[in-house]
Scaffold this active site. Sequence first.
Site, PDB file in Angstrom:
ATOM      1  CG  HIS A   1     -19.326 -30.086  26.893  1.00 58.26           C
ATOM      2  ND1 HIS A   1     -20.210 -29.088  26.783  1.00 58.26           N
ATOM      3  CD2 HIS A   1     -18.267 -29.492  27.584  1.00 58.26           C
ATOM      4  CE1 HIS A   1     -19.474 -27.605  27.076  1.00 58.26           C
ATOM      5  NE2 HIS A   1     -18.505 -28.237  27.611  1.00 58.26           N
TER       6      HIS A   1
ATOM      7  NE  ARG B   1     -15.421 -28.577  29.808  1.00 58.50           N
ATOM      8  CZ  ARG B   1     -14.002 -27.945  29.013  1.00 58.50           C
ATOM      9  NH1 ARG B   1     -12.811 -29.109  29.308  1.00 58.50           N
ATOM     10  NH2 ARG B   1     -14.292 -27.351  28.270  1.00 58.50           N
TER      11      ARG B   1
ATOM     12  NE  ARG C   1     -16.027 -24.052  33.815  1.00 53.41           N
ATOM     13  CZ  ARG C   1     -16.311 -24.976  32.639  1.00 53.41           C
ATOM     14  NH1 ARG C   1     -15.795 -23.767  31.806  1.00 53.41           N
ATOM     15  NH2 ARG C   1     -16.971 -25.766  32.083  1.00 53.41           N
TER      16      ARG C   1
ATOM     17  CD  GLU D   1     -16.739 -19.683  29.067  1.00 55.39           C
ATOM     18  OE1 GLU D   1     -16.761 -20.459  28.383  1.00 55.39           O
ATOM     19  OE2 GLU D   1     -16.532 -18.732  30.137  1.00 55.39           O
TER      20      GLU D   1
ATOM     21  CG  ASN E   1     -13.756 -24.975  23.405  1.00 56.22           C
ATOM     22  OD1 ASN E   1     -12.923 -25.093  23.092  1.00 56.22           O
ATOM     23  ND2 ASN E   1     -13.877 -25.673  25.033  1.00 56.22           N
ATOM     24  CG  ASP E   2     -19.241 -21.095  25.553  1.00 53.76           C
ATOM     25  OD1 ASP E   2     -19.708 -21.568  25.090  1.00 53.76           O
ATOM     26  OD2 ASP E   2     -18.766 -21.633  26.787  1.00 53.76           O
TER      27      ASP E   2
ATOM     28  NE  ARG F   1     -18.946 -25.425  22.899  1.00 50.59           N
ATOM     29  CZ  ARG F   1     -18.074 -25.484  24.537  1.00 50.59           C
ATOM     30  NH1 ARG F   1     -18.413 -24.321  24.981  1.00 50.59           N
ATOM     31  NH2 ARG F   1     -17.840 -26.044  24.509  1.00 50.59           N
TER      32      ARG F   1
ATOM     33  CB  CYS G   1      -8.498 -24.055  29.790  1.00 52.59           C
ATOM     34  SG  CYS G   1     -10.388 -22.636  30.169  1.00 52.59           S
TER      35      CYS G   1
HETATM   36  C1  PEP Z   1     -14.805 -22.805  26.904  1.00 55.03           C
HETATM   37  O1  PEP Z   1     -16.119 -22.259  26.193  1.00 55.03           O
HETATM   38  O2  PEP Z   1     -13.739 -22.181  25.641  1.00 55.03           O
HETATM   39  C2  PEP Z   1     -14.581 -24.000  27.839  1.00 55.03           C
HETATM   40  C3  PEP Z   1     -13.283 -24.200  28.382  1.00 55.03           C
HETATM   41  O3  PEP Z   1     -15.758 -24.014  28.722  1.00 55.03           O
HETATM   42  P1  PEP Z   1     -16.414 -25.136  28.108  1.00 55.03           P
HETATM   43  O4  PEP Z   1     -16.043 -25.931  27.033  1.00 55.03           O
HETATM   44  O5  PEP Z   1     -17.171 -26.114  29.431  1.00 55.03           O
HETATM   45  O6  PEP Z   1     -17.639 -24.316  28.029  1.00 55.03           O
HETATM   46 MG    MG Z   2     -17.108 -22.526  28.056  1.00 55.06          MG
END
Ligand code: PEP
Ligand code: MG
Length: 570
Positions: A190, A297, A333, A432, A455-456, A466, A503
């Site tokens: 993040h 977010r 979200r 995710e 990302n997840d 990650r 996203c």
């Molecule tokens: C993701 O998991 O791709 C996502 C956009 O959420 P975050 O990165 O906030 O976990």
């Molecule tokens: Mg995520």
Amino acid sequence: MRSHLKGIGASAGIAIAKAFRLVEPDLQVTKQRIGNRDAEEQRLRQAISRAKKEIEEITDYVNRELGADKAEILAAQTLVLNDPELLNPVFERIRTEGINAEFALKESADHFISMLEALESEYMRERAKDIRDVTKRVIAHLLGLSITDPGLISEEVVIIAEDLAPSDTARLNRRYVKGFTTDIGGRTSHSAIMARTLEIPAVVGTKQATSTIEHGTVVIVDGLEGEVIIDPSPETIAQYEAKKAQYETQKAEWAKLVHEPTVTKDGLHVELAANIGAPVDVNSVLENGGEAIGLYRTEFLYMGKDRLPTEEEQFVAYKAVLEKMQGKPVVIRTLDIGGDKELPYLELPKEMNPFLGFRAIRLCLDRQDIFRVQLRALLRGSIYGNLRIMFPMIATLDEFRVARDLLVEEKEKLQKEGYEVSDKIQLGIMVEIPSTALMADQFAKEIDFFSIGTNDLIQYTMAADRMNEQVSYLYQPYNPAILRLVKNVIDAAHANGKWVGMCGEMAGDPMAIPLLLGLGLDEFSMSATSILPARSQISMLSASEMKELANQALQLGTTEEVIELVKSGS
Ligand code: PEP
Ligand code: MG
């Protein structure tokens, strides 16, 4: 010492400035006998008054830049430094036992901290935290060290840190912080995402930034290549100044596309949206030609505070984003806390695997008191623009249904209370978790849209944390396994007349864009600064050719083969 570190380019651009080490100093203290007791008392008084002054400065700054409610938190810390119950025994021990001030203070503070922590009251435990923070600051002064606050930086610097907590990153002042580099973290941690939002060049995961870069040394952060150059020669600086200028020229070219739609060579229109973390980020989305917000977010509303945000505070934030976007779609979200995003005031138990634990929708369905407040704020905001609500980390259809029912209940309650609520709110989920990607055909009947959170999704599909560079080789967005899951989601949605966005960071990745276009993705949501380069790239691609390319990629065996294919075919 001239040298050079390799990391992950987390935010594009080049920064050249002096290093500012944001590293917590070693505050270990030992018991010592001192000769001059008066002088020791005087030394303690001085350290206390320096700490007070520092806290005052931070409070002023926070008040000015972040608002009075955040400054309030610090007021409690000033009280600690005036507390005779804490300080009198310290002076007493210096006088009677002749021991050093730092040791006497540490012991007195520890005594109070353990007493307060043993109490049931959350308020008292918060006070324990204040005592810990404040005594740390005084002890640092006694040891000739200092604790730095990133919010107070007032000259141009590059920050060097082991990692930056999302709340630290949120407080960085863009005027002075020209770039940052960290030892740990990846492109989707993040702090990296925040760096892109703030448009601060960043290189993360260098492993050695804090052990090799001294405070004050000039460094170059090359966020384009993922490189950090320490103590560069004048020739190297000139070379990077030129590269920086070239990047600025390229950005000026992209800027011409701000008001253009996003259309492929063969006429297919896709939507380029942006990810944001706060209402102020909308300015940069509009400056960068964002057609929508694909992910707000909301957890940042909950972080950096010592309590939950109220319904009214949330309503104001959501309304602001919707109004600023003037009818363009805004996907908000619901709270996604957990993983690497902590809320200390919720005092959740430590978990062995926080990314697999009690986070996001799981927490919200359990703590409905928290969730319902957010749903009310969202619903009340809905009349100010084009709102789409999205639930994070949905693993089963049941979770979605329960969350949806809560939303419906809150809507009815609000209407009974006389509030107006839009009846055009789309409701979607993030994909995710592999189970959800595989079950997309079932979900597609009940949702309005999907947004794929790669990302997840990548970390759960590949079982690769990650945040962990040790396994970052497994974090493979172009692995055919990921592409197949993405295809499954898109095909299921389209078969049911629904749309699909993405996203996760993959959506803005120039290597992934041709493939995603070919797989039929409808909306790409990314950091605002990636929008114009993506629009330029998409305008040069043909959707029908990319469909062909994606079909070939789905039949390949490895990431490397997919990369080769994209390089040769787009
Ligand atoms: C993701 O998991 O791709 C996502 C956009 O959420 P975050 O990165 O906030 O976990
Ligand atoms: Mg995520």
